[in-house]
Design a protein around this motif. Structure first.
Motif, PDB file in Angstrom:
ATOM      1  N   ASN A 284       0.955  -1.367  -0.065  1.00 44.32           N
ATOM      2  CA  ASN A 284      -0.128  -0.132   0.040  1.00 44.32           C
ATOM      3  C   ASN A 284       0.870   1.153   0.029  1.00 44.32           C
ATOM      4  O   ASN A 284       0.649   2.308  -0.755  1.00 44.32           O
ATOM      5  N   LEU A 285       1.922   1.119   0.816  1.00 42.30           N
ATOM      6  CA  LEU A 285       2.692   2.560   0.717  1.00 42.30           C
ATOM      7  C   LEU A 285       3.362   2.580  -0.463  1.00 42.30           C
ATOM      8  O   LEU A 285       3.469   3.669  -0.985  1.00 42.30           O
ATOM      9  N   ILE A 286       3.923   1.666  -1.134  1.00 39.31           N
ATOM     10  CA  ILE A 286       4.720   1.634  -2.361  1.00 39.31           C
ATOM     11  C   ILE A 286       3.761   2.257  -3.517  1.00 39.31           C
ATOM     12  O   ILE A 286       4.241   2.986  -4.050  1.00 39.31           O
ATOM     13  N   GLU A 287       2.500   1.606  -3.374  1.00 46.16           N
ATOM     14  CA  GLU A 287       1.667   2.105  -4.489  1.00 46.16           C
ATOM     15  C   GLU A 287       1.313   3.565  -4.426  1.00 46.16           C
ATOM     16  O   GLU A 287       1.035   4.470  -5.175  1.00 46.16           O
ATOM     17  N   ALA A 288       1.099   4.198  -3.042  1.00 44.64           N
ATOM     18  CA  ALA A 288       0.922   5.533  -2.863  1.00 44.64           C
ATOM     19  C   ALA A 288       2.007   6.135  -3.148  1.00 44.64           C
ATOM     20  O   ALA A 288       1.979   7.358  -3.916  1.00 44.64           O
ATOM     21  N   ALA A 289       3.295   5.561  -2.877  1.00 49.93           N
ATOM     22  CA  ALA A 289       4.600   6.506  -3.457  1.00 49.93           C
ATOM     23  C   ALA A 289       4.639   6.488  -4.831  1.00 49.93           C
ATOM     24  O   ALA A 289       5.079   7.614  -5.309  1.00 49.93           O
ATOM     25  N   ARG A 290       4.291   5.406  -5.434  1.00 49.05           N
ATOM     26  CA  ARG A 290       4.329   5.362  -7.136  1.00 49.05           C
ATOM     27  C   ARG A 290       3.164   6.348  -7.810  1.00 49.05           C
ATOM     28  O   ARG A 290       3.681   6.900  -8.591  1.00 49.05           O
ATOM     29  N   TRP A 291       2.163   6.689  -6.949  1.00 47.64           N
ATOM     30  CA  TRP A 291       1.291   7.535  -7.419  1.00 47.64           C
ATOM     31  C   TRP A 291       1.585   9.074  -7.214  1.00 47.64           C
ATOM     32  O   TRP A 291       1.825   9.795  -8.183  1.00 47.64           O
ATOM     33  N   TRP A 292       2.529   9.284  -6.138  1.00 44.76           N
ATOM     34  CA  TRP A 292       3.135  10.628  -5.774  1.00 44.76           C
ATOM     35  C   TRP A 292       4.086  10.843  -6.817  1.00 44.76           C
ATOM     36  O   TRP A 292       4.612  11.924  -7.294  1.00 44.76           O
ATOM     37  N   GLY A 293       4.852   9.859  -7.055  1.00 51.87           N
ATOM     38  CA  GLY A 293       6.104  10.087  -8.200  1.00 51.87           C
ATOM     39  C   GLY A 293       5.500  10.052  -9.721  1.00 51.87           C
ATOM     40  O   GLY A 293       6.336  10.399 -10.364  1.00 51.87           O
ATOM     41  N   GLU A 294       4.310   9.838  -9.906  1.00 50.75           N
ATOM     42  CA  GLU A 294       3.818  10.168 -11.196  1.00 50.75           C
ATOM     43  C   GLU A 294       3.329  11.536 -11.608  1.00 50.75           C
ATOM     44  O   GLU A 294       3.131  11.886 -12.653  1.00 50.75           O
ATOM     45  N   ILE A 295       3.631  12.444 -10.543  1.00 55.80           N
ATOM     46  CA  ILE A 295       3.322  13.934 -10.779  1.00 55.80           C
ATOM     47  C   ILE A 295       4.241  14.558 -11.620  1.00 55.80           C
ATOM     48  O   ILE A 295       5.568  14.294 -11.609  1.00 55.80           O
TER      49      ILE A 295
ATOM     50  N   HIS B 200       1.617   4.563   7.991  1.00 49.44           N
ATOM     51  CA  HIS B 200       2.449   3.209   7.726  1.00 49.44           C
ATOM     52  C   HIS B 200       3.764   2.756   8.510  1.00 49.44           C
ATOM     53  O   HIS B 200       3.600   1.521   8.677  1.00 49.44           O
ATOM     54  N   LEU B 201       4.374   3.804   8.736  1.00 50.00           N
ATOM     55  CA  LEU B 201       5.710   3.246   9.685  1.00 50.00           C
ATOM     56  C   LEU B 201       5.030   2.791  10.834  1.00 50.00           C
ATOM     57  O   LEU B 201       5.625   1.782  11.364  1.00 50.00           O
TER      58      LEU B 201
ATOM     59  N   LEU C 158      11.863 -10.816   7.047  1.00 52.41           N
ATOM     60  CA  LEU C 158      10.974 -10.114   6.892  1.00 52.41           C
ATOM     61  C   LEU C 158      11.451  -8.704   6.893  1.00 52.41           C
ATOM     62  O   LEU C 158      11.152  -7.804   5.791  1.00 52.41           O
ATOM     63  N   GLN C 159      12.230  -8.451   7.908  1.00 54.92           N
ATOM     64  CA  GLN C 159      12.552  -6.850   7.938  1.00 54.92           C
ATOM     65  C   GLN C 159      13.385  -6.434   6.796  1.00 54.92           C
ATOM     66  O   GLN C 159      13.200  -5.482   6.380  1.00 54.92           O
TER      67      GLN C 159
ATOM     68  N   GLN D  36      12.648  -3.672   4.002  1.00 53.98           N
ATOM     69  CA  GLN D  36      13.660  -2.572   3.903  1.00 53.98           C
ATOM     70  C   GLN D  36      13.989  -2.423   2.557  1.00 53.98           C
ATOM     71  O   GLN D  36      14.298  -1.136   1.742  1.00 53.98           O
ATOM     72  N   HIS D  37      14.438  -3.847   1.840  1.00 53.60           N
ATOM     73  CA  HIS D  37      14.549  -3.774   0.264  1.00 53.60           C
ATOM     74  C   HIS D  37      13.653  -3.143  -0.581  1.00 53.60           C
ATOM     75  O   HIS D  37      13.927  -2.316  -1.381  1.00 53.60           O
ATOM     76  N   SER D  38      12.410  -3.507  -0.211  1.00 53.28           N
ATOM     77  CA  SER D  38      11.096  -2.929  -0.932  1.00 53.28           C
ATOM     78  C   SER D  38      11.114  -1.128  -0.902  1.00 53.28           C
ATOM     79  O   SER D  38      10.808  -0.749  -1.901  1.00 53.28           O
ATOM     80  N   LEU D  39      11.324  -0.879   0.505  1.00 56.60           N
ATOM     81  CA  LEU D  39      11.062   0.531   0.653  1.00 56.60           C
ATOM     82  C   LEU D  39      12.043   1.344   0.117  1.00 56.60           C
ATOM     83  O   LEU D  39      11.971   2.605  -0.107  1.00 56.60           O
ATOM     84  N   CYS D  40      13.285   0.646   0.051  1.00 60.17           N
ATOM     85  CA  CYS D  40      14.616   1.514  -0.195  1.00 60.17           C
ATOM     86  C   CYS D  40      14.593   2.017  -1.871  1.00 60.17           C
ATOM     87  O   CYS D  40      15.155   2.965  -2.171  1.00 60.17           O
ATOM     88  N   ARG D  41      13.733   1.335  -2.541  1.00 61.45           N
ATOM     89  CA  ARG D  41      13.502   1.895  -3.985  1.00 61.45           C
ATOM     90  C   ARG D  41      12.462   2.901  -4.147  1.00 61.45           C
ATOM     91  O   ARG D  41      12.056   3.179  -5.371  1.00 61.45           O
TER      92      ARG D  41
END
Length: 122
Positions: free
Chosen positions: A61-72, A95-96, A108-109, A113-118
């Motif tokens: 969910n956080l990654i998708e929200a950030a993707r939307w923000w990145g499309e501006i 989210h955090l 899992l941690q 971290q790997h998912s969010l660092c990108r």
């Protein structure tokens, strides 16, 4: 007396509206005005309907929200006000906090971290 009927879809996965702040791009939401009135045995038939979302759902969910923000686009960037930025920060904090409350292994941690660092906003 007239009884109002509510049509409901319980396709899995689903969660209660109280978890909407960390699942809104990932799960079908069930409004608590309807489902909080249901007796507990009936809710238990739908397994874990009141449980918090899983770690992977929160991260996605956080990654998708950030993707939307990145499309501006650059032209739209000027329209992003300090109020918008504050709202985004609140979403990230929410989210955090949810991630912090989920029990996880070191593996899992590392995956989180790997998912969010990108993600661009980080």
């Amino acid at each position: 007396a007239s009884v109002e009927r509510v049509a409901v879809s319980l396709d899995v996965p689903c969660t209660l509206f109280k978890h909407a702040s960390v699942t809104w791009t990932q799960l079908a939401l069930l409004h608590p005005d309807t489902f909080d009135k249901w007796p507990k045995p009936l809710l238990q038939r739908f397994t874990a309907i009141k449980d918090p979302p899983s770690l992977d759902v929160i991260v996605a969910n956080l990654i998708e929200a950030a993707r939307w923000w990145g499309e501006i686009r650059d032209g739209e960037l000027a329209e992003v006000t300090s109020e918008h930025r504050q709202h985004r920060q609140e979403i990230v904090v929410c989210h955090l906090a949810a991630l912090n409350s989920v029990r996880r292994t070191n593996a899992l941690q590392s995956m989180v971290q790997h998912s969010l660092c990108r993600v661009k906003f980080l």
